[in-house]
Every structure is written in structure tokens, then in C-alpha cells.
Design a protein around this motif. Structure first.
Motif, PDB file in Angstrom:
ATOM      1  N   UNK A   1       0.843  -1.199   0.000  1.00  0.00           N
ATOM      2  CA  UNK A   1       0.000   0.000   0.000  1.00  0.00           C
ATOM      3  C   UNK A   1       0.879   1.250   0.000  1.00  0.00           C
ATOM      4  N   UNK A   2       1.926   1.238   0.813  1.00  0.00           N
ATOM      5  CA  UNK A   2       2.822   2.384   0.891  1.00  0.00           C
ATOM      6  C   UNK A   2       3.515   2.640  -0.444  1.00  0.00           C
ATOM      7  N   UNK A   3       3.930   1.566  -1.117  1.00  0.00           N
ATOM      8  CA  UNK A   3       4.603   1.717  -2.408  1.00  0.00           C
ATOM      9  C   UNK A   3       3.678   2.284  -3.475  1.00  0.00           C
ATOM     10  N   UNK A   4       2.414   1.856  -3.465  1.00  0.00           N
ATOM     11  CA  UNK A   4       1.478   2.316  -4.489  1.00  0.00           C
ATOM     12  C   UNK A   4       0.862   3.668  -4.143  1.00  0.00           C
ATOM     13  N   UNK A   5       0.682   3.934  -2.844  1.00  0.00           N
ATOM     14  CA  UNK A   5       0.058   5.188  -2.396  1.00  0.00           C
ATOM     15  C   UNK A   5       0.899   5.776  -1.259  1.00  0.00           C
ATOM     16  N   UNK A   6       2.020   6.444  -1.604  1.00  0.00           N
ATOM     17  CA  UNK A   6       2.962   6.928  -0.577  1.00  0.00           C
ATOM     18  C   UNK A   6       2.295   7.809   0.472  1.00  0.00           C
ATOM     19  N   UNK A   7       2.616   7.512   1.752  1.00  0.00           N
ATOM     20  CA  UNK A   7       2.147   8.337   2.860  1.00  0.00           C
ATOM     21  C   UNK A   7       0.751   8.062   3.340  1.00  0.00           C
TER      22      UNK A   7
ATOM     23  N   UNK B   1       9.840   9.649   6.859  1.00  0.00           N
ATOM     24  CA  UNK B   1      11.149  10.008   6.348  1.00  0.00           C
ATOM     25  C   UNK B   1      11.295  11.529   6.281  1.00  0.00           C
ATOM     26  N   UNK B   2      12.363  12.000   5.680  1.00  0.00           N
ATOM     27  CA  UNK B   2      12.615  13.439   5.623  1.00  0.00           C
ATOM     28  C   UNK B   2      11.545  14.170   4.821  1.00  0.00           C
ATOM     29  N   UNK B   3      11.048  13.526   3.752  1.00  0.00           N
ATOM     30  CA  UNK B   3       9.992  14.159   2.959  1.00  0.00           C
ATOM     31  C   UNK B   3       8.735  14.356   3.789  1.00  0.00           C
TER      32      UNK B   3
END
Length: 706
Positions: free
Chosen positions: A404-410, A468-470
Motif C-alpha cells: 500500500x505504501x509503495x502504491x500510495x505513498x504516505x 522520512x525526511x519528505x
């Protein structure tokens, strides 16, 4: 030995007085300890009360406090990833969830690459109904997956991920309990070569840990005690409990020629004092964690203080009574070829002989090695792992969360913007809704507005991995720019940003802000304590510098392994680019306290010989030879116990295990076996001059600590 003509049961320092009482009242000492353990169990089991809840730090804590005051709680959301993109499967899922009655506010969105679709829904019900609704919704997802075998339906949300984390923690605690005991027993069998002698330290440490858990059940009424506290308390309790018993038992064996009870008195007057000083140092150092102001570290502090205090109490009361009762039977169950070593280590004697001949050279080489190991720590980045980063992808829910994170970041770790009426009453107004619209329009990803009683929660995906930093930059922009420019303009509306990302960010910020107070208090307390014990300014200065080098090397290795990914395949984890936020401070506190065990033990043996008139260099060699063997054995036990954490699933436990195991092993070998005797040789007689003068003025105090 006692001065000539002194009665064996004379009154003396507290440790000797307590031990003498235990020897005269063996049954009372043993039964009293068992009664204390039973009392702790009874109080922990039957005492009424409710568990205290921890509060996040900073702005995230403010938002969570507002939600805690509401009569209803924020709803739980679940995500189902549909891969590859299948309109039919997604439509079937939406229909099935709707008819199940367990899901509401069902939404769907397509990924930026058009390869995946995400169906998001809210779990219906309140209280105990939520778990039932989750089970119904999960069954609906499984049914749809069965009807579409060519499509992957991966579910990961608030409840499923937290459930996987809780289950993993319980399994990790069970594994740590099952694996630490055999390792400890095996090392003790090698050291003592006797089943009875090996069993005594394990039983004392085990009962101390058992009693601690009972007392923690009561403490939990006022201070938050989480599952991590239980696991760490268990390992610390086993490590220090066995170490203290080992120090005492080995000294009793050395003095066996004086008879059973007299050898115990000598051990109390020497190793007993070392145990008390070491335990007191650990207790003082651990209190430094309270300077962080973080309540979720208060439980860890309380657990460590209780278990170390009980381990010290057992070592100077019930252990002498037990050894006196057993007498020569303590060597029953002997194992051939084990435990027959001399109490003087030839290896460490040879090492000390070499390094004291050229102390400047060896001090430089050892210091250079430790500094080299410390260098990676200069790039350390404090960052807590997301749940999907903490556990291995072999767990289905974690694998789903990663996908899920890979397809929809954050999306899996959104910011929870909490809005409330500062004057009391409902906050939801048309003006606020318009401001929320401006806010959500300014963020790149879809947001969800959720009413929570009289408050509102706006769930805003932060992008990146969520921690993460972003994500941190987005969080800062949200707090400092977007919120003040939108909802901040509405009079009477309070706002705060909570959620996992915000909590981790605020936690790390507070840890860094309070670090000088924590480190400063520990260094000051350790300096004062060692100054009082050894009556020499040089001794605590040298001790503190050596401990700082040990901690720095541990930091460097942690950064190299877990942030840089060195040895990641071997240790079974995936690096996420950071080191756990609270770990460096906790590691410093615990290592500084525990390493003092070895430091004081070796120094006391050296000082014992100096007080007998042995030249400084020879005293260093003899004192190191007579103490480093037992120190190495104790370090192996601690290293073995903490290494158990490396076999656990959560990356947080792996970090703690590697950091402590490496630091203790390095401290007991390079630092105490090489650098300490070299540093002492550089100082020579100057290190003990003041202490020697005071000893000559007051000879009756000889051997109060040695």
C-alpha cells in the motif's frame, strides 16, 4: 582478611552487617526473600486499578489529549489494495463490504501509475462491536479474493497493522524468555562446572524479575508500562542479577580456604561492596531518563530501578544465606573438565603485562580503534520505523502495508489534524468547513474529515514513507504554514497535528532538546559517586572518559549496521535509513551504569593490592589478572542475554540487542582489559596518592572496598 582479634560477627559497614545478619539468620533471610516475591505477585495480581496511558510529546500530545476528552473515539480505517488494477474486483469488494454492514464511508482511488486501486473504509460499531465488525469485514475481503483468484487483495489498516504489531511483540517476549535462560545456564555451567552453583544465580535473578513484574503491575496505575518495558526489564534483570551473583560466588571460591562463613564475609566486604556501588550507579544513571519528560520512558525507568534494586538486595542477603546453607554442597552436580580454572587469568595477566610496559602506545592504539568505530555515528539520523519497517515482510499484514505504501505513498501514516472549540462546545461550523476546504486543496493527496464527538479530525497523507525526511518537511509545512493560513484564521478554533509521524517527530525533538540535561546529570552523578568511593579525582575522570569511548563506539556500530545496512541480510532486517529515536539516550544511560560493574570491580582489586604496598604497575597486573576473568564471564552472560534480541522480529529489539551486546563485550575486553590498565599505568602512583594517604591515616578502614 579481618584484622587480628576481630570477632567474625563484628559490626561494620552496612553490607557486612547485613551479610552477618543473614549468616546468623539463614532461614529468616531465605524465607523473607520468598515472602517478598510472593507479596509482589499477590499485590500485582489482586491489587485494583487501571493501567495508565502514555501521552505523546509536544503538539501531537496536545491533539491526542483533546481526542481523549471526547465521549467518542476516532474511528478506525482499513485499506484494501487491489493489484493488478481490476475494476470488476474493486466493484465486487465495494458491494460486498456495503452489504456486510461492517464497513462505512467506502471510498476508492487509483494509483498514479494506474496499476493499483485502493479501497478504504471505516469500521462500524463502538466498543466491543469494533472487533466483530473487523472480523466481518476481513471475511468479506477474503470472500472477494476467492472469487477473483487472479487479483491480489491485500488488507492493511489501523486495526490489522496494530494487531500484527501486538502479536509480534507478544511472540518476541515469549522467545526472549525461552532463549535467554538456556544461554545463561550454559555460560554459568562453563564458569562454575557445577549444576548447583550455576542454578543459584539463575534462581535469584529469576525471582527478582518475577517480583519486579508484580510491582510493575501496581506502578502501572500511575506510570505507563508498555510491552517493551517488560521485555527490557526481563533481560536487564537476568543480566545484572546473574552478574552480581557471579561476582559474589567467584570471590567466595577464592577465599574458600578461610571456611564457608568466613569466605562469605570476605566476599561481602569486597565483592559485596562492589555490587552495592555498581547497583547504585545503575540506579542513579537510569534516573537520568526522567529528565526527558517523556512518560513512556518513566515505566522503563521504574522497571530498571526495581529489578536492579532487588538484584542488589538478593546478592547481599539471600545469596550469602543460601551459600552458607549449602556449604560444600554448592559444588554438587559437577561436570568434568568445567569450572576448574584458576581464579587468576593468565591471558589477562599477560595482556596487562604487555600494555603496562608501553602504556602510551597501547592507550593510543585502543583509543584510535574506539574513535574509528565512533566515526559513523557522526551521520546518525534519529528516526523511528513505521510499523511496516519495524517487522519483516514475511508477516502478511506487513507485506500488505508495504505494498500500500509503495502504491500510495504516505497514505498508511497520515497526519491527524485535530480541531476543537477553545471556548467549549462543537467546533463544526460553515466557516471552519470552508477553511478545511482551503487546507485540503493545498495538499497533493486526498484528505478525509472525520467528526469525533465535538471535535474534527482531518486525516492528511504526508507523502514519502510517512516518517522520512519528505514526510517531516510536509509535517513542518502543515504546522507552520498551511494551518495558520487556513483554520488558524477562524476565531476560537484550536488545532494540533497528531498521528504516528507527528508523535515520532515530536518525541525525537524532545529527546534531543533534553539530551544535555540527561547526559549532564549522569556524568555528574557518576563523577560524584566514584569520587566518594575511590577518593581520587583522576579515577572518576578516567572512568567517565572510558565510558564515553565505549558509548561512542556502540553508536558508530549501530549507525553502520542499522542505518547503513551493514550485515542486514545476516541479521534479518531491512534498513529504513535511521536509528530508533530513544535508543542512543537509553543505550548511554544503561551502558554507563552497567559498565561501571566491571570498572569498579577491576579498580577495587587493583586498589586492594596498592593498599598492601604492591607497586603500582604490579598492582595493575595482579588486579587485572584476578578480576578480568570473572568480568569476561559476566560480560559473556550479558552479551548472550542481550544477543537474544537479535533473533526477535522487531527491528527495534534488534537495535537494542546489538547495541548492548557489542558495547558490553567491547567494554569488557578492549576497554577494561587493554585501555584501562594502560591508562592506570600512565597515571602511576598519582592515581592512588590521595587514597593511600587517607588509608595510612585510618588503617581500620582498609579493605572496606576491594
Amino acid at each position: 582478611m579481618l584484622p587480628a582479634g576481630t570477632p567474625a560477627h563484628r559490626r561494620g559497614p552496612v553490607v557486612e552487617a547485613v551479610t552477618n545478619w543473614s549468616l546468623r539468620h539463614r532461614a529468616a533471610a531465605i524465607l523473607g526473600w520468598l515472602a517478598l516475591v510472593a507479596l509482589a505477585w499477590a499485590v500485582g495480581t489482586f491489587a485494583p486499578g487501571t493501567d495508565a496511558r502514555s501521552s505523546p510529546a509536544g503538539d501531537a500530545g496536545t491533539g491526542q489529549a483533546v481526542l481523549d476528552r471526547q465521549h467518542t473515539r476516532e474511528p478506525f480505517w482499513e485499506n484494501v489494495l487491489v493489484q493488478p488494477l481490476s475494476r470488476a474486483a474493486a466493484a465486487d469488494l465495494v458491494t460486498t463490504l456495503t452489504t456486510s454492514g461492517a464497513a462505512a464511508d467506502i471510498r476508492s482511488q487509483v494509483s498514479a501509475d494506474s496499476r493499483s486501486e485502493l479501497v478504504t473504509f471505516r469500521i462500524t460499531g463502538t466498543g466491543t462491536e469494533i472487533r466483530s465488525s473487523l472480523a466481518t469485514a476481513t471475511a468479506a475481503v477474503d470472500a472477494v479474493a476467492g472469487r477473483h483468484p487472479d487479483v491480489r487483495l491485500a488488507q492493511a489498516g489501523d486495526l490489522t497493522v496494530s494487531g500484527a504489531v501486538d502479536k509480534s511483540i507478544k511472540e518476541d517476549i515469549g522467545r526472549s524468555e525461552a532463549r535467554s535462560l538456556p544461554i545463561t545456564v550454559l555460560i554459568l555451567l562453563v564458569v562454575f562446572g557445577s549444576l548447583v552453583a550455576a542454578a543459584v544465580p539463575v534462581l535469584l535473578a529469576g525471582t527478582a524479575v518475577f517480583a519486579t513484574f508484580g510491582f510493575l503491575s501496581v506502578v502501572d496505575n500511575w506510570i505507563p508500562v508498555n510491552s517493551a518495558t517488560s521485555a527490557i526489564t526481563l533481560l536487564i534483570g537476568m543480566a545484572v542479577g546473574v552478574d552480581y551473583s557471579l561476582f559474589f560466588l567467584r570471590r567466595v571460591r577464592e577465599e574458600r580456604a578461610h571456611g564457608v562463613d568466613e569466605s562469605i564475609r570476605i566476599a561481602a566486604r569486597t565483592s559485596g561492596h562492589v555490587i552495592v556501588v555498581s547497583g547504585l550507579t545503575v540506579l542513579l544513571c537510569v534516573t537520568g531518563l526522567l529528565f526527558t519528560g517523556l512518560d513512556n520512558l518513566q515505566g522503563l525507568t521504574a522497571g530498571t530501578i526495581i529489578v536492579v534494586a532487588l538484584a542488589v538486595l538478593a546478592a547481599v542477603t539471600v545469596l550469602p544465606a543460601t551459600l552458607s546453607l549449602l556449604g560444600s554442597r554448592v559444588d554438587r552436580g559437577r561436570i568434568p573438565w568445567l569450572g576448574r580454572r584458576s581464579t587468576r587469568s593468565r591471558f589477562w595477566a599477560a595482556v596487562a603485562t604487555v600494555v603496562t610496559r608501553r602504556p602510551a602506545l597501547w592507550s593510543g592504539l585502543a583509543t584510535a580503534l574506539l574513535v574509528l568505530l565512533t566515526l559513523p555515528a557522526l551521520g546518525m539520523r534519529l528516526q523511528d520505523p513505521a510499523p511496516a519497517e519495524s517487522l519483516p515482510r514475511s508477516i502478511p499484514v506487513i507485506d500488505a502495508a508495504v505494498r500500500v505504501q509503495e502504491a500510495f505513498p504516505g497514505l498508511t501514516m497520515p497526519a491527524h489534524v485535530v480541531l476543537w472549540n477553545t471556548r467549549g462546545g462543537p467546533v463544526d461550523t460553515p466557516a471552519l468547513r470552508r477553511a478545511i476546504g482551503e487546507l485540503t486543496a493545498a495538499v497533493p493527496r486526498p484528505a478525509v474529515v472525520v467528526p469525533v464527538d465535538q471535535a474534527l479530525v482531518v486525516r492528511i497523507p504526508l507523502g514519502g514513507t510517512g516518517n522520512d525526511e519528505a514526510a517531516s518537511r510536509t509535517l513542518t509545512t502543515l504546522r507552520e504554514t498551511l494551518l495558520p493560513q487556513t483554520v488558524g484564521r477562524i476565531d476560537g478554533v484550536g488545532y494540533a497535528v497528531a498521528g504516528r509521524t507527528a508523535e515520532a517527530h515530536d518525541f525525537t525533538t524532545q529527546v534531543l532538546a533534553r539530551a544535555p540535561y540527561t547526559f549532564g546529570s549522569i556524568l555528574l552523578l557518576a563523577f560524584v559517586l566514584l569520587l566518594v568511593v575511590f577518593r581520587s579525582v583522576a579515577v572518576p575522570v578516567v572512568s567517565i572518559l572510558l565510558n564515553l569511548l565505549s558509548a561512542g563506539a556502540a553508536y558508530g556500530v549501530l549507525t553502520l549496521v542499522f542505518q547503513g545496512g551493514f550485515l542486514a541480510p545476516l541479521l534479518g532486517f531491512t534498513p529504513y535509513g535511521g536509528v530508533l529515536g530513544w535508543l542512543p539516550m537509553f543505550l548511554f544511560v544503561l551502558l554507563f551504569g552497567l559498565s561501571t560493574d566491571y570498572h569498579v570491580f577491576i579498580l577495587s582489586r587493583i586498589r586492594e593490592r596498592r593498599r598492601r604496598g604492591v607497586p603500582a604497575r604490579q598492582a595493575i597486573i595482579e588486579g587485572t589478572a584476578s578480576s578480568s576473568g570473572v568480568v569476561t564471564s559476566a560480560a559473556l552472560i550479558m552479551t548472550g542475554v542481550f544477543s537474544v534480541f537479535l533473533s526477535l522480529a522487531a527491528i527495534e529489539y534488534k537495535m537494542l540487542g546489538l547495541g548492548m551486546a557489542f558495547a558490553i563485550l567491547l567494554d569488557a575486553t578492549v576497554v577494561r582489559g587493554v585501555l584501562l590498565p594502560a591508562a592506570l599505568a600512565l597515571f602511576g602512583d598519582r592515581l592512588w596518592r590521595q587514597d593511600t594517604v587517607e588509608t595510612l591515616k585510618a588503617p581500620s578502614r582498609t579493605l572496606r572496598l576491594s
